[in-house]
Design an enzyme around this catalytic site. Sequence first.
Site, short mmCIF file in Angstrom:
data_model
loop_
_atom_site.label_atom_id
_atom_site.label_comp_id
_atom_site.label_asym_id
_atom_site.label_seq_id
_atom_site.Cartn_x
_atom_site.Cartn_y
_atom_site.Cartn_z
N HIS A 118 -11.52 -13.59 -47.06
CA HIS A 118 -12.20 -12.42 -46.52
C HIS A 118 -12.90 -11.66 -47.66
CE1 HIS A 118 -9.87 -13.17 -42.92
NE2 HIS A 118 -10.36 -12.10 -42.32
N SER B 79 0.82 -1.20 0.00
CA SER B 79 0.00 0.00 0.00
C SER B 79 0.86 1.26 0.00
CB SER B 79 -0.91 0.00 1.23
OG SER B 79 -1.86 1.03 1.15
N GLN C 37 -0.83 4.46 6.13
CA GLN C 37 -0.40 3.49 5.12
C GLN C 37 0.86 2.76 5.57
OE1 GLN C 37 -2.53 2.85 2.44
NE2 GLN C 37 -3.57 4.13 3.93
N ASP D 70 -10.94 3.70 2.63
CA ASP D 70 -10.67 2.29 2.91
C ASP D 70 -11.91 1.54 3.33
OD1 ASP D 70 -8.02 2.06 2.27
OD2 ASP D 70 -7.27 2.19 4.31
N GLU E 222 -4.37 -6.89 -47.67
CA GLU E 222 -3.77 -7.77 -46.68
C GLU E 222 -3.58 -9.19 -47.20
OE1 GLU E 222 -5.96 -7.53 -43.03
OE2 GLU E 222 -5.21 -5.50 -42.59
N HIS F 180 -3.13 6.04 -3.32
CA HIS F 180 -4.01 7.03 -2.67
C HIS F 180 -3.34 8.39 -2.74
CE1 HIS F 180 -4.46 3.16 -0.36
NE2 HIS F 180 -5.74 3.39 -0.62
N HIS G 96 0.48 -0.58 7.39
CA HIS G 96 0.03 -1.77 6.65
C HIS G 96 1.14 -2.79 6.49
CE1 HIS G 96 -4.10 -1.34 5.34
NE2 HIS G 96 -3.90 -0.09 5.00
#
Length: 429
Positions: free
Chosen positions: A418, A235, A257, A359, A413, A326, A260
């Site tokens: 196609h 964090s 923070q 949070d 291409e 944050h 943590h």
Amino acid sequence: MQILHSNDENFKEKLDQLINRSNVDMAGVMPVVNEIIKSIRARGDAALKEQIAQFDGWEVNDNLAISQDEMKTAYENINNELKDALNLAYTRIKNYHEKQLEKTWLSFENNGVVLGQKITPVDRAGLYIPGGKAAYPSSLLMNAVPALVAGVEQIVVCTPAIGGKVNELLLATMHLLGIKQAYKIGGASAVATMAYGTQSIKKVDVITGPGNIYVATAKKLVFGDVNIDMIAGPSEIGIIADESANAKHIAVDLLSQAEHDELASSFLLTTSKEFAVAVSDEIDAILPSLQREKIARASIENKSAIIIANDIDECVEIMNALSVEHLELACDNPYEYLGKIKHAGAIFLGHYTPEAMGDYLAGPNHTLPTGASARFFSPLGVMNFIKRTSIISMNKQAINELGDACMALARAEGLGAHELSVKLRKSMD
């Protein structure tokens, strides 16, 4: 806490180190995680039970499922204040994520072309909820609510069990959310189980949720076989503060923070040397009172910085380079700078908006990009649990009007089938 100045001779070198804070050595754990995944893919439940005994420290004598009775009992046993708080958080998070819902749509052109987009939830979502240093019911709310809002029918929760026991508040939150499938599985083993399934647990379509380096490495390795939300790291918080901010408030927000994880990062950008020193002094004063002092101190001393810039615009420029999880704009006029912020997981405006509110119950998701990955990742949301399917329809008028240009591109291409697929339809009566 180290204090840097943007005018320092070696500032760019130090800033680069802070920007590159996400350089985690996954190579060191890759062989272990690879073996965990390989074993579960090969031997299923037998390998899973061996890994739980090895890594989570308990012997699985019966199945790993958490019963709904356990969840209900836990919910009934928590006090009313906590029940009210959980229900308030659930309601606010749900209301916010309902605003993210995308709709199926069709558009009709005059020549008969119909284009559109169909929105469908994934069938089965796997949520990993950590239970190592601490158990986080808030993480369960933040991961489960957007899945529920998206309309996912089967939600699977995996969380480690300490000694075979799951945190009671986490169980109570499962009951509040109506979780029907939950298992006592932790770490990379949980990611591998959700990604590939075992004899008793079906695989999922998307895996979300935070975790340690083993969880992050496992998510990286299984991506492609299932979808994931992001590779999240420790964090982090960044704060841009002018002299109108309260030094003690800012110090506590930085520590919120740091507590943590030892690898968490906290950054303060300010134009005032006096304010920088005041915040640093407040951090030193508050640290000894924290329950998780040792963790917070390691983060503050080794992974964090106060940076003094020449003006607020330079603060914004540096913060965009840091691209934090944050970001608090602790200024008298935060909206003046909001438009200049390019990279952040979540932005908190003004002096009365601490990151902690985000949070738990402000409403927006707290599962956010870390380690400067806010440059390209977004917060977890309803979009992580849905699929967008394109819709195309043409009638004869439409293919006659658009077919020649399509055939020209196919010829350029070298894709003859196609071209022919269009030509045949243009020639139909």
